[in-house]
Scaffold this active site. Structure first.
Site, PDB file in Angstrom:
ATOM      1  N   GLY A 421      80.311  46.385  30.229  1.00  0.00           N
ATOM      2  CA  GLY A 421      80.217  45.727  31.527  1.00  0.00           C
ATOM      3  C   GLY A 421      80.444  46.655  32.703  1.00  0.00           C
ATOM      4  CD  GLU A 422      84.232  51.312  33.842  1.00  0.00           C
ATOM      5  OE1 GLU A 422      84.512  52.325  34.489  1.00  0.00           O
ATOM      6  OE2 GLU A 422      84.867  50.949  32.821  1.00  0.00           O
TER       7      GLU A 422
END
Length: 1471
Positions: A421-422
């Site tokens: 997700g980063e």
């Protein structure tokens, strides 16, 4: 018709194989149709050898395709054509498979057809909602598993993993589906070969699922009833399902038992162990299914249905499979850790050696292992860490995009993980992916730079989200997408056709990123309960449809895979299987017994536990075995905290099962015997309750006098372990009757007999098992006896019983058994409860009597081990009653079994040794009577058998002697010791021939080591320990034995013997009270000294070489002691020793003797340089002028005489020069007391030298004759020739050399000089007198002064007249003149009248001896003495001395011819 087709094919194959002329390969080959060849793929070259095989293949394929036709939507219509055709096709397929012959089973084309068509069809029908279709599919699978499993390894895995086990695990699946699956599993689990093969081929395969483990876990959950509420089943349905689950688990365990049965040995079926065989009713054997009976005759036998398919070259190595299983477990644990924290999982795998440390190895692991959580993989690859980046680069580099378009490459890239997700992590991943060198060549030409690929990849991901996300309302158009990507190719546009094709492809099929398996594999049972049956069915249909799709895809994927299927044969596979399954199995059985009262459930659980215990026992799995036995014990309610009032039929059955386990698996139970025997112990209590026996008589011991537990009536404490403590006493008889009814069945005949059979059957246990059985029976017995209120002896009684039963075992086993039982009797015999101890001792007596009847061979020690508890009890139990009983038991053994006792004599004498030191007269007397009987009678008859314990007997008698409380017994015991010496003397050959643990002892020395030495050593101990009368008797007996039997002793024996004898004197080196030390020296040491000298004289020949020096050393030690009597005895013994044996002395011995006397002189002589001399000559009181003004004076008198009552020779000695009265001896001034003793010893030693040289009383007689001659003034006495007075030849003079005599002479003169100095020092004598040497006169050494000089003169005159020393006469004359002149000069200088009187005898000796010299020798003396003699005339001399002087002067006149009296004839004395 169908049967005809396949039967003709099989028959044709048989005839074809018999006819070798038929062409097998050529133009007649029958090829498959074109569509079949296309489906066949890699196997399209396979061909049939006959048209019938082709027909059979086409029919089989058609049936498979027919069974796969879909049904109409909606509820299935039983009359519909589709359903009926499906059912018929499945039935026909089942018929074909069940009747398949060897051609169908083995031909490659038919096997491939099963894989490609039938298995795919089953994957669809196996999840059908139509029960009949589902049931037929299961039946077909069972047939495949039975006949074709060696070819269908991958397909079978798919069936189990995706269909059977998923249905069992899915909470929404119907009861009917679960029921049919579990029925199928019941049949599978009943086949031992199939069960073991599943474990070996799947659980021990690194690439396969853990089918066996998962199956057992699912069945365990069903058996525990966990899914009943979720399924909405009725209680009856749930119970039926639980029973089926338990039945499957029990079948699995039965298969394991059957598989490993060749390793099991039933002790009750061994004919060599006894005649008793188990009956059908005892449940000795596990009831196995009929289809398993006799199916495996040996370890290597296989199921007949698959034996033809197994290559004969396969070898089963269970160790290899176990290693693979361990590696698989490590990998699975590492994956589990990775899915939680990637670094930890990777580190664990690396530590275990299952993963390399290089980045390439880790990247390859991430690619190959599809069980990893894709989210965690993405997070790990996206980390901004040097090592993580290296792994990510390797991960991307290992992908090959050659020949792919950009979208396909992106799809393949994103399938390996889930994007994190980063944004930074995504950026790093996409940046590596879009590097130009990784892309195909046509893309490298199309893209101006890697930035183009990077931006395009992001735009494709965004397009996927935009087009396929339901949350996006306004979808992106193709024009918008093309517009968004303008200028990305180095400020230029990519071709619109290319972007348009990308848009169309994404719109048609989105890029599906991998979902995390953490969510897809979540057990379905965790979902919330479905509200309605309709919703549950709807949800189940959806799940079944998805399941069918997954199974179909997997089945098609493995249809061409060739995976070898191994048929297990080795017994050891069962061990890891059970290791894997025992925990869920135990949980299922425990929950079933705990929660369900259904008899069938309880029966299944108990049967399962029995099988589990059997397996754990066979493979010595202690933890698992103990866990199952503890579970059984817990459910008996006999050892649990719950009350036995809750006991039900299942608990009774559990008790019976536990007893059966003990009976059939006793050889393997080990520590589990503890739980079983605890239950049996408590079962006795339950039986007593059930039969209504009064509790006060439970242990056979009445305990009315003991206080009861507070709040309970007397006797109820016994039932506390059974949970009855809160019932008995406060409840009425009805409730007690209810309790008795509840446990009444525990007292049934079958239970009682079964329990008794455990103990009687202990004779059939092997050597290790019986030791475990006995050890834990003893532990339970200790728990029973630990009750503070009412100990029970049930187990103790059983210990006695099994001791009787097992006494005929081989001695090696029996000794191990008795090591445990004997230790238990040690503890029980010391129990503070006398009733318990009495029972133990009496049981020991009975066992011992029976054991002693068996006898014992030489050099064995079994009796010693057996009788050791008597020793322990006698030593540790302080009760006189118990001690008395032990003594009586041992006495009975001696009286009845003396002929059979061998090594047991040691224990018997040890018991009597303990009794000998007791203070109870009855115990001591009883023990001594038996000991005396043994010594006087048993030894007489069985001495050879008791030789090994002879020294124990003597030691025992010694202990009786040393018991000061019974002096009569002590004297009688010494007499028995004297009698023992008689046995040694009469039977030395028996001792020489005896061989035992003293094999290193020479046969000749065994008489000494085992016979004489113990007797003499114990007598010396008696002398050192006992009081005067007893030790005197002991000393007498010891030397009597030496004198009586010493002629049989070897020389080196004497050396050991005198080391014992000298211990009498060593005792004085220990600190003791002064009074005791004085008494010891005066009596025992004194007595021993004379006895030693007597023995030495009697056996001079053997003793002189080895012991003379030691005896002289001991005599010196006695002389040095501060005890006048002992010192006198020492000098007297020295004198007697030399006088009696001197004639036998060699020159070397005389050297030793003279050196000894010289050392004694030096140690006792008060010469100036010695300590004593310094004290006497220089001592001054420290700051005191006078002490002891209390009027108690020390008397020193010239005429006082000191005599010893113990020495007859001392009465003839001269007067002591310094003597003391009782007042002085009691004074605390040890210094002066020591000086006094030294002076006495010095005087005694002077007398000893005189007696040795000239024989005792010779000098005294000479002095008396000189005095008498002087008195009668007889002139003829002067004219006799020079001879020794009396019998001079009796002395030792003629055996001594001049060197010896000169040594003694020097000592005598030194002593004389010191005494003269002291007597002349009037000031010092006055100081001593004031300090404590007070009396009638000042202290003096007149006796020493005169006696030492007198002895010196006698020696010198004797040497001067010895013709043998004629060469030395000049030297002797010189020394003699010097001594005489100094003596006369000193006499003239004396001023004290009393002092001169003391010299009268000395002067008469000097003048008389001089007058006896011949004229030539007299002249120098007369010339030298003449002035002094003239001076003497001025003193007032006694008449006798004047008469001597007169003769001397007359002789001088004659010798020097000065004058001759007229008319007188003077005769010159002859030489």
């Amino acid at each position: 018709m169908l049967n005809v087709i396949f039967t003709r094919m099989e028959n044709q194959a048989v005839s074809y194989s018999a006819n070798c002329t038929l062409t097998l390969y050529g133009n007649d080959f029958l090829h498959l149709p074109q569509d079949a060849e296309a489906l066949q793929g890699a196997h399209n070259a396979a061909r049939f050898s006959h048209i019938l095989q082709k027909d059979a293949f086409l029919v089989f394929r058609s049936l498979c395709k027919l069974s796969m036709k879909p049904l109409a939507d909606g509820p299935p219509d039983p009359k519909s054509h589709e359903l009926r055709s499906k059912i018929i096709s499945l039935q026909l397929l089942l018929s074909v498979l069940q009747g398949a012959g060897p051609v169908f089973r083995t031909h490659e084309m038919f096997v491939n057809a099963i894989k490609q068509y039938l298995c795919v069809a089953l994957s669809k029908n196996g999840v059908s909602s139509v029960p009949e279709v589902f049931e037929l599919s299961l039946a077909i699978f069972l047939t495949l598993l039975s006949h074709f499993k060696v070819h269908l390894k991958m397909q079978i895995e798919v069936f189990f993993r995706e269909i059977f086990l998923t249905i069992l695990e899915t909470s929404t699946s119907s009861f009917e589906h679960k029921w049919m699956v579990i029925q199928t599993l019941t049949r599978i689990c009943a086949d031992a070969q199939c069960v073991v093969d599943i474990y070996v081929n799947y659980d021990c395969d690194l690439n396969a699922a853990n089918i066996f483990e998962r199956l057992v876990n699912d069945l365990s959950k069903i058996a525990q009833g966990r899914s009943g509420q979720e399924l909405g089943m009725t209680p009856l349905q749930e119970l039926s399902l639980r029973k089926k689950g338990l039945e499957c688990l029990v079948s699995i365990l039965k298969c394991m038992v059957e598989w490993s049965k060749d390793m099991y040995v039933n002790p009750n079926l061994q004919a060599n162990l006894g005649q008793e065989h188990p009956s059908d009713s005892e449940g000795g054997e596990l009831k196995l299914p009929e289809q398993l009976a006799g199916r495996r005759d040996s370890i290597n036998s296989l199921d007949s249905t698959v034996s033809s398919s197994i290559p004969g070259s396969q070898v089963d190595h269970p160790e290899q499979y176990e290693v693979i299983k361990q590696q698989k477990d490590i990998i699975e644990h590492g994956i589990e850790l990775f899915n939680k924290k990637p670094r930890r999982g990777i580190q664990y795998l690396q530590d275990q050696g299952m993963l390399g440390v290089a980045a390439q190895d880790i990247a390859q692991f991430l690619h190959q292992e599809d069980r990893l959580d894709t989210t965690q993989v993405g997070e790990f690859l996206g980390e901004n860490n040097k090592f993580n980046k290296e792994v990510m680069y390797c991960f991307v580099d290992q992908l090959d995009f050659c020949g792919w378009d950009f979208v396909s490459a992106l799809r393949a890239f994103l399938e390996g993980f889930r994007l994190p997700g980063e944004a930074q992590k995504i950026d790093r991943l996409m940046e590596k992916f879009t590097m130009l060198e990784k892309l195909p060549e046509h893309l490298q030409t199309l893209f101006a730079s890697a930035d183009t690929a990077y931006v395009l990849a992001y735009s494709i991901i965004m397009l996927t989200t935009d087009l396929h996300s339901p949350q996006v309302k306004n979808k992106m158009t193709k024009e918008q997408y093309i517009k968004m990507n303008r200028g990305i190719n180095d400020s230029k546009d990519l071709p619109e056709e290319y972007l348009s094709s990308i848009y169309d492809e994404i719109a048609g099929k989105k890029i599906a990123m991998k979902e995390s398996k953490e969510f897809s594999l979540t057990p379905k049972s965790t979902k919330q309960s479905v509200a309605s049956e309709k919703q549950r069915r709807l949800l189940y249909n959806v799940e079944m449809e998805q399941m069918a799709k997954t199974a179909k895809v997997l089945m098609e994927a493995v249809s061409h895979v060739q995976a070898p299927f191994f048929s297990a044969t080795h017994l050891q596979h069962v061990r890891p299987m059970f290791k894997l399954a025992w925990t869920p199995l135990l949980a299922a059985f425990s929950v079933g017994l705990q929660d369900c009262d259904d008899p069938e459930v309880a029966s299944l659980c108990l049967e399962g536990i029995r099988c589990a215990v059997r397996i754990a026992c066979i493979f010595t799995m202690q933890l698992e075995r103990d866990a199952y036995v503890q579970a059984l014990a817990r459910f008996t309610l006999l050892t649990a905290s719950s009350s036995i009032t809750e006991m039900k039929q299942k608990n009774i059955d559990t008790i019976k099962t536990l007893i059966t386990v003990a009976h059939t698996d006793g050889n393997y139970l080990g520590n589990s015997w503890h739980e079983i025997l605890r239950c049996i112990s408590q079962l006795e209590l339950a039986q007593l309750i059930g039969t209504g026996v009064k509790t006060r008589y439970i242990s056979g011991v009445v305990r009315d006098k003991e206080p009861s537990i507070k709040g309970l009536p007397s006797g109820t404490e016994e039932f506390m372990p059974l949970g009855l403590g809160n019932l008995v006493g406060s409840q009425d008889r009805k409730q007690m009757a209810h309790i008795q009814e509840s446990v009444g069945e525990t007292s049934s005949q079958s239970v009682v007999v079964a329990v008794d059979r455990i103990f009687t059957g202990s004779t059939r246990l092997d050597g290790n098992a019986i030791v475990d059985f006995v050890r834990w029976l003893c532990a339970v017995s200790m728990d029973e006896l630990a009750s503070a209120h009412q100990p029970r002896m049930f187990s103790l009684q059983k210990i006695v019983e099994i001791s009787y039963y097992n006494m005929n075992r081989i001695r090696l086993q029996w000794s191990r058994i008795w090591q445990v039982i004997g230790d238990h009797f040690n503890k029980v015999g010391c129990n503070p409860n006398e009733d318990v101890a009495i029972f133990a001792v009496d049981s020991l007596r009975q066992l011992s009597m029976k054991f002693l009847e068996k006898g014992e061979l030489a050099n064995f020690r079994f009796q010693k081990d057996f009788l050791r508890p008597f020793e322990h009890i006698m030593k540790r139990n302080r009760s006189p009653t118990i001690k008395d009983m032990v003594i009586r038991c041992v006495a009975q053994m001696v009286n009845s079994q003396a002929a059979n006792i061998r090594s047991g004599w040691k224990n018997i004498f040890s018991v009597f040794h303990q009794a000998a030191s007791d203070h109870d007269e009855t115990i001591v007397e009883l023990a001594f009577q038996t000991t005396g009987y043994i010594v006087m009678n048993t030894f007489q008859q069985h001495f050879a058998a008791a030789i090994d314990s002879f020294q124990d007997a003597v030691k025992c008698l010694s202990e009786f002697v040393c018991n000061a409380a019974f002096p009569d017994t002590s004297m009688e015991a010494i007499r028995l010791i004297r009698h023992c010496a008689k046995y040694i003397s009469e039977r030395p050959q028996a001792l020489r021939e005896y061989t035992s643990d003293d094999m290193n002892v020479a046969p000749g020395d065994r008489v000494w080591v085992r016979g004489w030495f113990p007797i003499l050593f114990e007598l010396s101990c008696i002398i050192n320990r006992c009081k005067l009368d007893v030790r005197t008797r002991g000393l007498t007996v010891m030397f009597e034995i030496m004198k009586s039997y010493g002629h049989t002793f070897e020389k080196h024996w004497w050396h050991d013997l005198f080391r014992i004898v000298f211990r009498i004197f060593d005792n004085m080196k220990l600190p003791e009270q002064q009074t005791e030390k004085t008494e010891w020296m005066t009596t025992t040491c004194n007595h021993a000294l004379y006895a030693i000298c007597d023995v030495f004289t009697q056996f001079y020949e053997p003793l002189s070489e080895i012991l003379l020096a030691d005896i002289f050393i001991q005599l010196q030690w006695c002389v040095r002691q501060d005890n006048e009597q002992l010192a006198r005895s020492g000098t007297n013994c020295l004198e007697n020793l030399v006088i009696l044996n001197g004639v036998k002395f060699s020159p070397e011995v005389w050297n030793i003797t003279c050196s000894c006397m010289l050392e004694i002189f030096q140690n006792t002589s008060p010469h100036v340089s010695s300590k004593m001399g310094i004290i006497l000559l220089t001592w001054r009181p420290a700051g005191q002028d006078e002490e002891n003004a209390d009027g108690k004076h020390f008397d020193a008198d010239f005429d006082s005489q000191s005599q010893s009552s113990h020495d007859r020779a001392l009465s003839e000695r001269g007067h002591s020069q310094i003597s003391s009265d009782d007042t002085w001896k009691g004074r605390p001034n040890k210094l002066f007391a020591g000086l006094l003793i030294k002076c006495v010893v010095q005087l005694e030693l002077i007398q000893t030298v005189d007696n040795i040289v000239f024989y005792p009383a010779t000098s005294k007689k000479e002095d008396a004759e000189n005095m008498a001659a002087a008195q009668v003034d007889h002139n003829n006495a002067l004219e006799e020739p020079e001879t020794e007075v009396g019998e001079p030849d009796q002395g030792m003079y003629r055996y001594m050399t001049s060197a010896h005599l000169f040594k003694l002479l020097d000592c005598l003169l030194e002593s004389h000089t010191f005494a003269k100095d002291f007597n002349s020092n009037n000031e010092q004598r006055t100081a001593l007198w004031r300090a404590g040497f007070k009396g009638k006169s000042k202290p003096n050494l007149l006796k020493q002064e005169t006696s030492s000089l007198a002895c010196s003169l006698r020696i010198l005159f004797r040497m001067y007249s010895d013709p043998q020393l004629q060469d030395s006469w000049p030297d002797i004359q010189t020394r003699l003149l010097l001594v005489c002149s100094e003596a006369l000069a000193y006499f003239i200088s004396l001023t004290s009248e009393s002092h001169r009187e003391a010299w009268n005898s000395l002067l008469m000796l000097l003048l008389t001896r001089t007058l006896r010299l011949p004229d030539d020798k007299l002249k120098p003396h007369a010339s030298c003495f003449y002035p002094q003699l003239c001076e003497m005339m001025q003193f007032d001399l006694i008449p006798e001395l004047r008469a001597i002087l007169r003769r001397f002067f007359l002789r001088i006149g004659s010798v020097f011819h000065i004058s001759v009296p007229e008319g007188a004839l003077v005769r010159t004395p002859a030489s």
